[in-house]
Design a protein around this motif. Structure first.
Motif, PDB file in Angstrom:
ATOM      1  N   PHE A  55      97.500  -9.275   4.152  1.00 52.52           N
ATOM      2  CA  PHE A  55      96.437  -8.761   3.295  1.00 52.52           C
ATOM      3  C   PHE A  55      95.439  -7.928   4.090  1.00 52.52           C
ATOM      4  N   TYR A  56      94.805  -8.541   5.069  1.00 53.23           N
ATOM      5  CA  TYR A  56      93.809  -7.831   5.872  1.00 53.23           C
ATOM      6  C   TYR A  56      93.608  -8.595   7.173  1.00 53.23           C
ATOM      7  N   ALA A  57      93.016  -7.914   8.134  1.00 52.64           N
ATOM      8  CA  ALA A  57      92.720  -8.496   9.444  1.00 52.64           C
ATOM      9  C   ALA A  57      91.233  -8.336   9.722  1.00 52.64           C
ATOM     10  N   SER A  58      90.554  -9.441   9.904  1.00 55.53           N
ATOM     11  CA  SER A  58      89.137  -9.440  10.232  1.00 55.53           C
ATOM     12  C   SER A  58      88.884 -10.649  11.134  1.00 55.53           C
ATOM     13  N   TYR A  59      87.951 -10.511  12.057  1.00 59.75           N
ATOM     14  CA  TYR A  59      87.852 -11.501  13.119  1.00 59.75           C
ATOM     15  C   TYR A  59      86.461 -12.132  13.150  1.00 59.75           C
ATOM     16  N   VAL A  60      86.476 -13.459  13.098  1.00 56.37           N
ATOM     17  CA  VAL A  60      85.269 -14.261  13.268  1.00 56.37           C
ATOM     18  C   VAL A  60      85.431 -15.063  14.544  1.00 56.37           C
ATOM     19  N   THR A  61      84.572 -14.840  15.512  1.00 57.33           N
ATOM     20  CA  THR A  61      84.671 -15.468  16.828  1.00 57.33           C
ATOM     21  C   THR A  61      83.475 -16.393  17.057  1.00 57.33           C
ATOM     22  N   ASP A  62      83.338 -16.848  18.290  1.00 57.03           N
ATOM     23  CA  ASP A  62      82.212 -17.712  18.629  1.00 57.03           C
ATOM     24  C   ASP A  62      80.872 -17.020  18.437  1.00 57.03           C
ATOM     25  N   ILE A  63      80.846 -15.698  18.581  1.00 49.98           N
ATOM     26  CA  ILE A  63      79.589 -14.967  18.379  1.00 49.98           C
ATOM     27  C   ILE A  63      79.122 -15.113  16.935  1.00 49.98           C
ATOM     28  N   GLY A  64      80.037 -14.896  16.004  1.00 47.25           N
ATOM     29  CA  GLY A  64      79.666 -15.040  14.601  1.00 47.25           C
ATOM     30  C   GLY A  64      79.331 -16.470  14.217  1.00 47.25           C
ATOM     31  N   LEU A  65      80.066 -17.435  14.757  1.00 52.20           N
ATOM     32  CA  LEU A  65      79.778 -18.835  14.449  1.00 52.20           C
ATOM     33  C   LEU A  65      78.413 -19.255  14.983  1.00 52.20           C
ATOM     34  N   THR A  66      78.016 -18.707  16.131  1.00 45.36           N
ATOM     35  CA  THR A  66      76.699 -19.024  16.683  1.00 45.36           C
ATOM     36  C   THR A  66      75.593 -18.409  15.835  1.00 45.36           C
ATOM     37  N   ILE A  67      75.791 -17.154  15.399  1.00 44.63           N
ATOM     38  CA  ILE A  67      74.810 -16.517  14.510  1.00 44.63           C
ATOM     39  C   ILE A  67      74.681 -17.304  13.210  1.00 44.63           C
ATOM     40  N   LEU A  68      75.805 -17.730  12.689  1.00 40.27           N
ATOM     41  CA  LEU A  68      75.804 -18.525  11.467  1.00 40.27           C
ATOM     42  C   LEU A  68      75.052 -19.834  11.650  1.00 40.27           C
ATOM     43  N   ALA A  69      75.304 -20.514  12.748  1.00 37.78           N
ATOM     44  CA  ALA A  69      74.681 -21.818  12.983  1.00 37.78           C
ATOM     45  C   ALA A  69      73.167 -21.701  13.119  1.00 37.78           C
ATOM     46  N   GLN A  70      72.703 -20.662  13.757  1.00 38.70           N
ATOM     47  CA  GLN A  70      71.263 -20.513  13.961  1.00 38.70           C
ATOM     48  C   GLN A  70      70.538 -20.042  12.709  1.00 38.70           C
TER      49      GLN A  70
END
Length: 486
Positions: free
Chosen positions: A253-268
């Protein structure tokens, strides 16, 4: 000097006595509401039965009053209250009565799935449905030919395909609306629906989500498809967000990447998260650790088809209030869990759910059960590779009270029995469609255990006779009257 007596003044006429006011007069004179005036107006109309043409009182300016819609005499507030009390099965037909009912019924709609993006850009969505709280835009974000007979469905996304499509390419990326168009529509939606509580969207950017975060302060549930690290910067503005689903990459379908950078932004940014689902997302120990440290209210975590690096499982020990852990369609749990002394455990974990996962890696399964040492409920459904030696690792969880096995074809009665006996607090057992578990292999000790269980559902295959033989005996229902699970 003669003094003449002054003439006597005539007595003034007595003032007329006022009639004592009645309750009806007071009610009519002091009430200026529109509904009351309409009621009085209706009461003053002559009876419809008097149809004498010679009688002038029978001639009214409503000669065809019987054919007039009397709901027009009701104000919008009263009619809305009436329409809101109708069952859902009768509400759809109310749109067809008249334009007034069409507008009023639109004010009662709270949840909507949008199929055409032009409905948002034109502003008709806000005019027709001004009080929306749940909006699903997943289908309208995709442009697909409507005259095609090929329908592709994945999760909440459905789209039509041409006959000449190639399965090699990512289908959704070729048919997705541009980011600018999606962000513009989100801004229109946010300005028109400030009370929005739930939103589902595909392919939005951080600017579109920021407009939603600024206008919709009550947003509590968000589902993002084709998400990446930059998009998560916009989610950080949703301070009251409690339920979040992130879909990164979907094969085909599609390729998009969520890494530790995004998870940290989300958590904060989203510290009030209660439920989080990561589907097709990357990451490692650092991202899961940041979520556990910042989102201290997190109670449910779901990982679907994750692409986490080895060693991420140890980060779950920082989720101190986590109660439910779900794995769905995961090729592996943890490719390299690391030493046991660094794993830790989730002290508040109560439920572990495994659905359509590969459980062939013995080290990763053992590490998972060590982290989930305090679990009370274990549910395994349609998982591959769950053999006897793999299932024996579950005996490390000593506090299990509920076990559900469904579609585990490799597990046998010989592998099931010792694990069940190791759980001294077991109260409920559910075994369905596990064809390698046979009735004739049930030992007397296992039959005795069945008799003391509060709940038992035993159908390992269609030929199982044990369930039929237990009917009417009360076995497996001990305490069911007072301890029935809800």
């Amino acid at each position: 000097m003669s003094v003449q007596p002054s003439p006597k003044k005539a007595n003034p006429s007595p003032k007329p006595k006022r009639r004592a006011s009645s309750w009806s007069d007071f009610w009519v004179k002091n009430t200026h509401s529109k509904p009351l005036n309409q009621v009085i107006f209706t009461m003053q109309l002559p009876p419809l039965s008097d149809k004498d043409p010679n009688n002038p009182k029978a001639q009214t300016f409503f000669s065809n009053f019987s054919k007039i819609d009397r709901t027009r005499l009701l104000p919008d507030e009263v009619l809305l209250n009436v329409l809101a009390r109708l069952p859902d099965s009768q509400r759809l037909s109310n749109f067809l009565v008249c334009k007034r009912w069409l507008n009023l019924q639109g004010r009662l709609v709270r949840s909507l799935k949008v199929l055409d993006w032009g409905f948002i850009e034109s502003g008709r969505l806000i005019v027709r449905f001004p009080n929306l709280t749940h909006v699903d835009l997943s289908r309208s974000c995709v442009v697909s030919p409507r005259n095609s007979g090929i329908l592709l469905h994945h999760g909440s996304i459905s789209m039509h395909l041409n006959t000449g499509f190639s399965p090699i390419y990512r289908i959704l990326e070729e048919n997705l609306l541009s980011v600018e168009v999606i962000d513009k529509g989100l801004k229109i939606l946010a300005n028109g629906c400030p009370n929005l509580c739930k939103l589902v969207v595909v392919g939005a950017s951080e600017f579109g989500l920021l407009s939603v975060a600024e206008e919709c302060l009550t947003l509590q549930e968000l589902e993002l498809h084709k998400c990446n690290d930059n998009v998560l910067r916009g989610i950080a503005g949703c301070k009251n967000l409690q339920i979040l689903k992130l879909v990164g990459s979907v094969d085909g379908f599609y390729a998009s990447y969520v890494t530790d950078i995004g998870l940290t932004i989300l958590a904060q940014g989203c510290r009030r998260l209660v439920r989080l689902e990561l589907s097709g997302c990357e990451g490692s120990f650092d991202g899961i650790k940041a979520i556990g440290q910042c989102c201290q209210m997190l109670e449910e975590l779901t990982l679907c088809d994750h692409r986490m690096d080895g060693g991420w499982l140890a980060g779950l020990s920082y989720c101190e209030n986590l109660k439910t852990l779900r794995f769905q369609s995961c090729r592996t749990i943890d490719s390299s869990p690391g030493p046991d002394e660094f794993l830790g455990l989730c002290p508040a974990l109560e439920r572990l759910h495994l659905q359509k996962c590969h459980l062939r890696d013995k080290n990763s399964v053992r590490a998972m059960f060590m982290v989930c040492h305090a679990v009370r409920d274990i549910v395994v459904q349609d998982c591959w590779g769950l053999e006897n030696d793999i299932f024996s690792l579950a005996s490390s969880c000593r506090r299990v009270k509920y076990l559900s096995l469904e579609g585990c074809s490799l597990l046998t009665t010989e592998g099931l029995e010792p694990v069940i006996f190791s759980w001294k607090e077991l109260q409920s057992l559910r075994v369905i469609s596990c064809k390698s578990i046979k009735d004739n292999e049930v030992s007397p000790a296992l039959s005795t255990l069945f008799s003391v269980l509060k709940e038992l559902k035993w159908r390992p295959d269609t030929k199982s006779l044990l369930a039929a033989s237990l009917a009417g005996s009360g076995m497996g229902k001990r305490g069911g009257k007072f301890f029935k699970r809800t």
